[in-house]
Scaffold this motif. Structure first.
Motif, PDB file in Angstrom:
ATOM      1  N   SER A   1       1.010  -1.414  -0.107  1.00  0.00           N
ATOM      2  CA  SER A   1       0.141   0.053   0.487  1.00  0.00           C
ATOM      3  C   SER A   1       1.558   1.278  -0.076  1.00  0.00           C
ATOM      4  O   SER A   1       0.125   2.555  -0.055  1.00  0.00           O
ATOM      5  N   GLN A   2       2.061   1.444   0.471  1.00  0.00           N
ATOM      6  CA  GLN A   2       3.118   2.196   0.678  1.00  0.00           C
ATOM      7  C   GLN A   2       3.046   2.040  -1.275  1.00  0.00           C
ATOM      8  O   GLN A   2       3.840   3.360  -1.640  1.00  0.00           O
ATOM      9  N   TYR A   3       3.211   2.096  -2.136  1.00  0.00           N
ATOM     10  CA  TYR A   3       3.271   2.193  -3.403  1.00  0.00           C
ATOM     11  C   TYR A   3       1.332   2.384  -4.404  1.00  0.00           C
ATOM     12  O   TYR A   3       1.563   3.399  -4.980  1.00  0.00           O
ATOM     13  N   TYR A   4       0.640   1.234  -3.811  1.00  0.00           N
ATOM     14  CA  TYR A   4      -0.923   1.415  -4.478  1.00  0.00           C
ATOM     15  C   TYR A   4      -1.958   1.832  -3.040  1.00  0.00           C
ATOM     16  O   TYR A   4      -1.952   1.249  -2.561  1.00  0.00           O
TER      17      TYR A   4
ATOM     18  N   GLY B   1       5.663 -14.188  -2.099  1.00  0.00           N
ATOM     19  CA  GLY B   1       6.126 -13.962  -2.849  1.00  0.00           C
ATOM     20  C   GLY B   1       4.648 -12.545  -3.741  1.00  0.00           C
ATOM     21  O   GLY B   1       3.787 -12.043  -3.667  1.00  0.00           O
ATOM     22  N   VAL B   2       5.922 -11.403  -4.082  1.00  0.00           N
ATOM     23  CA  VAL B   2       5.085 -10.320  -4.607  1.00  0.00           C
ATOM     24  C   VAL B   2       4.881  -9.869  -6.682  1.00  0.00           C
ATOM     25  O   VAL B   2       6.645 -10.361  -6.682  1.00  0.00           O
ATOM     26  N   ASN B   3       4.317  -9.908  -6.884  1.00  0.00           N
ATOM     27  CA  ASN B   3       4.368  -9.490  -8.728  1.00  0.00           C
ATOM     28  C   ASN B   3       4.701  -8.437  -8.457  1.00  0.00           C
ATOM     29  O   ASN B   3       3.738  -7.822  -8.316  1.00  0.00           O
ATOM     30  N   LEU B   4       6.105  -7.988  -8.828  1.00  0.00           N
ATOM     31  CA  LEU B   4       6.551  -6.400  -9.134  1.00  0.00           C
ATOM     32  C   LEU B   4       6.906  -6.320 -10.493  1.00  0.00           C
ATOM     33  O   LEU B   4       5.956  -4.473 -10.673  1.00  0.00           O
ATOM     34  N   ILE B   5       6.983  -6.584 -11.222  1.00  0.00           N
ATOM     35  CA  ILE B   5       7.420  -6.582 -12.222  1.00  0.00           C
ATOM     36  C   ILE B   5       6.185  -6.940 -13.745  1.00  0.00           C
ATOM     37  O   ILE B   5       6.289  -6.870 -14.568  1.00  0.00           O
ATOM     38  N   LYS B   6       5.923  -8.345 -13.176  1.00  0.00           N
ATOM     39  CA  LYS B   6       5.439  -9.560 -13.866  1.00  0.00           C
ATOM     40  C   LYS B   6       4.354 -10.017 -13.500  1.00  0.00           C
ATOM     41  O   LYS B   6       5.112 -10.943 -11.971  1.00  0.00           O
ATOM     42  N   SER B   7       3.423 -10.003 -14.397  1.00  0.00           N
ATOM     43  CA  SER B   7       2.584 -11.483 -13.182  1.00  0.00           C
ATOM     44  C   SER B   7       2.146 -12.256 -14.279  1.00  0.00           C
ATOM     45  O   SER B   7       2.574 -13.381 -15.425  1.00  0.00           O
ATOM     46  N   PRO B   8       2.226 -14.273 -13.893  1.00  0.00           N
ATOM     47  CA  PRO B   8       1.913 -15.124 -14.290  1.00  0.00           C
ATOM     48  C   PRO B   8       0.693 -14.699 -15.224  1.00  0.00           C
ATOM     49  O   PRO B   8      -0.217 -14.764 -14.246  1.00  0.00           O
TER      50      PRO B   8
ATOM     51  N   LEU C   1      -0.204  -2.179 -12.169  1.00  0.00           N
ATOM     52  CA  LEU C   1      -1.254  -0.913 -11.385  1.00  0.00           C
ATOM     53  C   LEU C   1      -1.063   0.393 -11.481  1.00  0.00           C
ATOM     54  O   LEU C   1      -1.250   1.514 -11.203  1.00  0.00           O
ATOM     55  N   ILE C   2       0.322   0.408 -11.537  1.00  0.00           N
ATOM     56  CA  ILE C   2       1.230   2.158 -10.605  1.00  0.00           C
ATOM     57  C   ILE C   2       1.427   2.856 -11.981  1.00  0.00           C
ATOM     58  O   ILE C   2       1.934   4.472 -12.169  1.00  0.00           O
ATOM     59  N   ASN C   3       2.083   1.906 -12.422  1.00  0.00           N
ATOM     60  CA  ASN C   3       2.288   2.551 -14.097  1.00  0.00           C
ATOM     61  C   ASN C   3       3.839   3.221 -13.914  1.00  0.00           C
ATOM     62  O   ASN C   3       3.723   4.047 -14.999  1.00  0.00           O
ATOM     63  N   LYS C   4       4.568   2.294 -12.867  1.00  0.00           N
ATOM     64  CA  LYS C   4       6.274   2.824 -12.731  1.00  0.00           C
ATOM     65  C   LYS C   4       6.430   1.714 -12.283  1.00  0.00           C
ATOM     66  O   LYS C   4       6.721   0.885 -12.097  1.00  0.00           O
ATOM     67  N   ASP C   5       8.470   2.034 -12.889  1.00  0.00           N
ATOM     68  CA  ASP C   5       9.330   0.778 -12.528  1.00  0.00           C
ATOM     69  C   ASP C   5       9.061   1.088 -11.226  1.00  0.00           C
ATOM     70  O   ASP C   5       9.042   2.139  -9.419  1.00  0.00           O
ATOM     71  N   ILE C   6       9.921  -0.528 -10.506  1.00  0.00           N
ATOM     72  CA  ILE C   6       9.913  -0.598  -9.288  1.00  0.00           C
ATOM     73  C   ILE C   6      11.111  -0.519  -8.086  1.00  0.00           C
ATOM     74  O   ILE C   6      11.417  -1.722  -8.999  1.00  0.00           O
ATOM     75  N   SER C   7      11.935  -0.546  -7.542  1.00  0.00           N
ATOM     76  CA  SER C   7      12.787  -1.102  -7.335  1.00  0.00           C
ATOM     77  C   SER C   7      12.703  -1.536  -6.382  1.00  0.00           C
ATOM     78  O   SER C   7      12.481  -1.490  -5.165  1.00  0.00           O
ATOM     79  N   LYS C   8      13.287  -3.383  -6.809  1.00  0.00           N
ATOM     80  CA  LYS C   8      12.991  -4.582  -6.126  1.00  0.00           C
ATOM     81  C   LYS C   8      14.119  -4.521  -4.967  1.00  0.00           C
ATOM     82  O   LYS C   8      13.572  -4.744  -3.778  1.00  0.00           O
ATOM     83  N   LYS C   9      15.590  -3.652  -4.601  1.00  0.00           N
ATOM     84  CA  LYS C   9      15.575  -3.721  -3.879  1.00  0.00           C
ATOM     85  C   LYS C   9      15.265  -2.393  -2.664  1.00  0.00           C
ATOM     86  O   LYS C   9      15.594  -2.704  -1.378  1.00  0.00           O
TER      87      LYS C   9
END
Length: 179
Positions: free
Chosen positions: A86-89, A129-136, A149-157
C-alpha cells in the motif's frame, strides 16, 4: 529485533532455504532473499511461478520470543505485507483466504507459512511472493503486478528494505520482554 539478511542469486525456494538455515545455524530472525527461485511453492503444494525481477522472500523467526498466538501472527504477517504494497498502491487491497492478496480481483501476492521445529524451539517461516514487474498466467485465476498498476518501475531493493523495516517495526511489539 533485526532480521539477518541472507541474499542469494538462485534458490530452489526461499522457504526451503530458510529451513536449511534454521536447522544448521543459530539465528532467531532471518530474511532470505533470492533473485530467482526455480521451485517456488504455494499453498497446498501448488507451484509458485517465479519470474526474475519479482520479489521472493522468506522471513523466519523463533516463536518462543512471541507472546501471541500463531493465528494472530498469521493475520499480522498478511497485514504487514499489505502495508508494504500500500506504500506503492493507494487503492483497496483485499485478502483472499488463506494466503493471497488481491487488487482489482487479481492476485498480486501469495504468502506461504510453515512451521519448523529445532530442538525445543518452533520457528515460523513466512514465504512471500510479490509480483512486482510481471505476473504469471494462471488459468481461472487472474493475476497482476505492481508496475502494471502504478505505471512506474519499482526498485526491488527498496521494496525489500521497506518490507524488512515494516516486519521489524510491527513484530517487535509482540516480543516477550526479557527479564
Amino acid at each position: 529485533m533485526k532480521f539477518k539478511i541472507f541474499r542469494f542469486n538462485k534458490v530452489k525456494s526461499t522457504n526451503n532455504t530458510a529451513i536449511r538455515i534454521i536447522k544448521n545455524y543459530n539465528y532467531d530472525f532471518g530474511m532470505i532473499l533470492s533473485d530467482l527461485q526455480v521451485n517456488g511453492r504455494g499453498q497446498y503444494g501448488k507451484k509458485w511461478v517465479s519470474y526474475k525481477g519479482n520479489l521472493f522472500v522468506s522471513f523466519f523467526y523463533n516463536l518462543k520470543n512471541f507472546k501471541i498466538s500463531l493465528n494472530k501472527l498469521t493475520k499480522i504477517n498478511c497485514l504487514i505485507v499489505k502495508k508494504c504494497i500500500s506504500q506503492y498502491y493507494k487503492k483497496k487491497i483485499h485478502f483472499k483466504k488463506p494466503n493471497d492478496l488481491l487488487i482489482q480481483k487479481k492476485k498480486i501476492c501469495g504468502i506461504l507459512q510453515e512451521k519448523v521445529n529445532k530442538f525445543n524451539s518452533t520457528y515460523l517461516i513466512v514465504g512471500i511472493g510479490v509480483n512486482l514487474i510481471k505476473s504469471p498466467f494462471i488459468r481461472n485465476y487472474p493475476t497482476t503486478h505492481l508496475r502494471e498498476l502504478i505505471n512506474k518501475d519499482i526498485s526491488k531493493k527498496k521494496f525489500e528494505l521497506k518490507l524488512k523495516k515494516i516486519f521489524e517495526n510491527n513484530l517487535k511489539r509482540f516480543i516477550k520482554k526479557r527479564v
